[in-house]
Write a protein that holds these residues in place. Structure first.
Motif, PDB file in Angstrom:
ATOM      1  N   TYR A  83       0.838  -1.192   0.000  1.00 35.48           N
ATOM      2  CA  TYR A  83       0.000   0.000   0.000  1.00 35.48           C
ATOM      3  C   TYR A  83       0.875   1.244   0.000  1.00 35.48           C
ATOM      4  O   TYR A  83       1.991   1.222   0.520  1.00 35.48           O
ATOM      5  CB  TYR A  83      -0.904   0.008   1.239  1.00 35.48           C
ATOM      6  CG  TYR A  83      -1.890  -1.133   1.263  1.00 35.48           C
ATOM      7  CD1 TYR A  83      -3.140  -0.992   0.697  1.00 35.48           C
ATOM      8  CD2 TYR A  83      -1.558  -2.350   1.845  1.00 35.48           C
ATOM      9  CE1 TYR A  83      -4.054  -2.040   0.709  1.00 35.48           C
ATOM     10  CE2 TYR A  83      -2.457  -3.407   1.860  1.00 35.48           C
ATOM     11  CZ  TYR A  83      -3.693  -3.247   1.291  1.00 35.48           C
ATOM     12  OH  TYR A  83      -4.588  -4.293   1.302  1.00 35.48           O
ATOM     13  N   HIS A  84       0.369   2.333  -0.552  1.00 33.72           N
ATOM     14  CA  HIS A  84       1.070   3.610  -0.585  1.00 33.72           C
ATOM     15  C   HIS A  84       0.125   4.663  -0.031  1.00 33.72           C
ATOM     16  O   HIS A  84      -0.991   4.815  -0.531  1.00 33.72           O
ATOM     17  CB  HIS A  84       1.482   3.983  -2.006  1.00 33.72           C
ATOM     18  CG  HIS A  84       2.273   2.923  -2.685  1.00 33.72           C
ATOM     19  ND1 HIS A  84       3.610   2.727  -2.450  1.00 33.72           N
ATOM     20  CD2 HIS A  84       1.906   1.961  -3.564  1.00 33.72           C
ATOM     21  CE1 HIS A  84       4.038   1.704  -3.173  1.00 33.72           C
ATOM     22  NE2 HIS A  84       3.015   1.214  -3.856  1.00 33.72           N
ATOM     23  N   ALA A  85       0.569   5.361   1.000  1.00 37.81           N
ATOM     24  CA  ALA A  85      -0.264   6.393   1.620  1.00 37.81           C
ATOM     25  C   ALA A  85       0.417   7.749   1.497  1.00 37.81           C
ATOM     26  O   ALA A  85       1.635   7.860   1.627  1.00 37.81           O
ATOM     27  CB  ALA A  85      -0.486   6.059   3.090  1.00 37.81           C
ATOM     28  N   PHE A  86      -0.374   8.744   1.212  1.00 40.85           N
ATOM     29  CA  PHE A  86       0.116  10.118   1.179  1.00 40.85           C
ATOM     30  C   PHE A  86      -1.026  11.023   1.586  1.00 40.85           C
ATOM     31  O   PHE A  86      -2.191  10.639   1.572  1.00 40.85           O
ATOM     32  CB  PHE A  86       0.659  10.499  -0.203  1.00 40.85           C
ATOM     33  CG  PHE A  86      -0.389  10.532  -1.276  1.00 40.85           C
ATOM     34  CD1 PHE A  86      -1.011  11.720  -1.620  1.00 40.85           C
ATOM     35  CD2 PHE A  86      -0.766   9.374  -1.942  1.00 40.85           C
ATOM     36  CE1 PHE A  86      -1.988  11.745  -2.599  1.00 40.85           C
ATOM     37  CE2 PHE A  86      -1.741   9.395  -2.922  1.00 40.85           C
ATOM     38  CZ  PHE A  86      -2.360  10.582  -3.251  1.00 40.85           C
ATOM     39  N   GLY A  87      -0.685  12.217   1.978  1.00 44.76           N
ATOM     40  CA  GLY A  87      -1.703  13.168   2.379  1.00 44.76           C
ATOM     41  C   GLY A  87      -1.662  14.389   1.489  1.00 44.76           C
ATOM     42  O   GLY A  87      -0.640  14.699   0.886  1.00 44.76           O
ATOM     43  N   TYR A  88      -2.777  15.048   1.409  1.00 45.47           N
ATOM     44  CA  TYR A  88      -2.837  16.302   0.655  1.00 45.47           C
ATOM     45  C   TYR A  88      -3.996  17.127   1.184  1.00 45.47           C
ATOM     46  O   TYR A  88      -4.903  16.626   1.833  1.00 45.47           O
ATOM     47  CB  TYR A  88      -2.992  16.056  -0.840  1.00 45.47           C
ATOM     48  CG  TYR A  88      -4.294  15.420  -1.235  1.00 45.47           C
ATOM     49  CD1 TYR A  88      -5.399  16.189  -1.558  1.00 45.47           C
ATOM     50  CD2 TYR A  88      -4.417  14.039  -1.279  1.00 45.47           C
ATOM     51  CE1 TYR A  88      -6.602  15.597  -1.914  1.00 45.47           C
ATOM     52  CE2 TYR A  88      -5.616  13.441  -1.624  1.00 45.47           C
ATOM     53  CZ  TYR A  88      -6.696  14.223  -1.944  1.00 45.47           C
ATOM     54  OH  TYR A  88      -7.888  13.646  -2.286  1.00 45.47           O
ATOM     55  N   GLN A  89      -3.932  18.406   0.902  1.00 47.32           N
ATOM     56  CA  GLN A  89      -5.011  19.321   1.268  1.00 47.32           C
ATOM     57  C   GLN A  89      -5.324  20.173   0.067  1.00 47.32           C
ATOM     58  O   GLN A  89      -4.431  20.607  -0.663  1.00 47.32           O
ATOM     59  CB  GLN A  89      -4.585  20.210   2.429  1.00 47.32           C
ATOM     60  CG  GLN A  89      -5.652  21.202   2.836  1.00 47.32           C
ATOM     61  CD  GLN A  89      -5.209  22.053   4.015  1.00 47.32           C
ATOM     62  OE1 GLN A  89      -4.130  21.876   4.550  1.00 47.32           O
ATOM     63  NE2 GLN A  89      -6.050  22.971   4.400  1.00 47.32           N
ATOM     64  N   GLY A  90      -6.587  20.441  -0.150  1.00 48.36           N
ATOM     65  CA  GLY A  90      -7.003  21.267  -1.272  1.00 48.36           C
ATOM     66  C   GLY A  90      -7.058  20.463  -2.550  1.00 48.36           C
ATOM     67  O   GLY A  90      -7.083  19.238  -2.542  1.00 48.36           O
ATOM     68  N   SER A 138      -3.967  24.645  -6.056  1.00 42.09           N
ATOM     69  CA  SER A 138      -3.738  25.009  -4.654  1.00 42.09           C
ATOM     70  C   SER A 138      -3.506  23.791  -3.769  1.00 42.09           C
ATOM     71  O   SER A 138      -3.431  23.909  -2.549  1.00 42.09           O
ATOM     72  CB  SER A 138      -4.917  25.820  -4.117  1.00 42.09           C
ATOM     73  OG  SER A 138      -6.080  25.011  -4.099  1.00 42.09           O
ATOM     74  N   GLN A 139      -3.378  22.601  -4.364  1.00 40.08           N
ATOM     75  CA  GLN A 139      -3.176  21.386  -3.588  1.00 40.08           C
ATOM     76  C   GLN A 139      -1.796  21.392  -2.955  1.00 40.08           C
ATOM     77  O   GLN A 139      -0.809  21.718  -3.591  1.00 40.08           O
ATOM     78  CB  GLN A 139      -3.343  20.148  -4.466  1.00 40.08           C
ATOM     79  CG  GLN A 139      -3.168  18.847  -3.689  1.00 40.08           C
ATOM     80  CD  GLN A 139      -3.566  17.644  -4.504  1.00 40.08           C
ATOM     81  OE1 GLN A 139      -4.628  17.633  -5.104  1.00 40.08           O
ATOM     82  NE2 GLN A 139      -2.714  16.641  -4.530  1.00 40.08           N
ATOM     83  N   VAL A 140      -1.737  21.022  -1.671  1.00 39.08           N
ATOM     84  CA  VAL A 140      -0.493  20.896  -0.929  1.00 39.08           C
ATOM     85  C   VAL A 140      -0.330  19.431  -0.576  1.00 39.08           C
ATOM     86  O   VAL A 140      -1.211  18.834   0.047  1.00 39.08           O
ATOM     87  CB  VAL A 140      -0.519  21.761   0.351  1.00 39.08           C
ATOM     88  CG1 VAL A 140       0.748  21.550   1.155  1.00 39.08           C
ATOM     89  CG2 VAL A 140      -0.729  23.222  -0.001  1.00 39.08           C
ATOM     90  N   ASN A 141       0.794  18.833  -0.957  1.00 47.84           N
ATOM     91  CA  ASN A 141       1.054  17.427  -0.689  1.00 47.84           C
ATOM     92  C   ASN A 141       1.989  17.262   0.504  1.00 47.84           C
ATOM     93  O   ASN A 141       2.810  18.127   0.775  1.00 47.84           O
ATOM     94  CB  ASN A 141       1.683  16.752  -1.907  1.00 47.84           C
ATOM     95  CG  ASN A 141       0.757  16.732  -3.087  1.00 47.84           C
ATOM     96  OD1 ASN A 141      -0.427  16.448  -2.951  1.00 47.84           O
ATOM     97  ND2 ASN A 141       1.272  17.069  -4.250  1.00 47.84           N
TER      98      ASN A 141
END
Length: 107
Positions: free
Chosen positions: A39-46, A50-53
């Motif tokens: 599995y591969h997990a990452f987070g982001y907002q927006g 304007s997306q922030v990883n």
């Protein structure tokens, strides 16, 4: 799978994969780790421009077995391996938070 966070305070956040709580939700339900799957997990907002990883982590059923409450799985590059590759490292939540605030890790 999508783990959706509640409103966060801008500091670190964590979620239990097997039992999201505290406003976290998972879609589709239920989330069940399968042996032999990476599995591969990452987070982001927006979204969009304007997306922030955030950083990411890869894990398996065996990786998750190493974790207990208060521990975090990260990958570190190990140039001593042949060939050089990332290795799993388990650190405390406190160490994770400290490293996340260190400007050298935010480049």
């Amino acid at each position: 799978m999508d783990f959706i966070a509640p409103s966060l305070d801008g500091q670190s956040a964590s979620v239990r994969l097997d039992a999201p709580d505290g406003g976290w939700t998972v879609e589709p339900k239920p989330f069940v780790l399968r042996p032999g799957v990476l599995y591969h997990a990452f987070g982001y907002q927006g979204g969009g421009s304007s997306q922030v990883n955030t950083d990411h982590v890869s894990f398996s059923v065996d990786s998750v077995k190493k974790l207990k409450p208060g521990l975090v799985l990260v990958q570190r590059y190990d140039e001593r391996r042949s060939p050089p590759d990332s290795v799993d490292v388990v650190i405390t939540q406190e160490e994770f938070d400290r490293q996340a605030q260190d400007p050298i890790n935010c480049q």
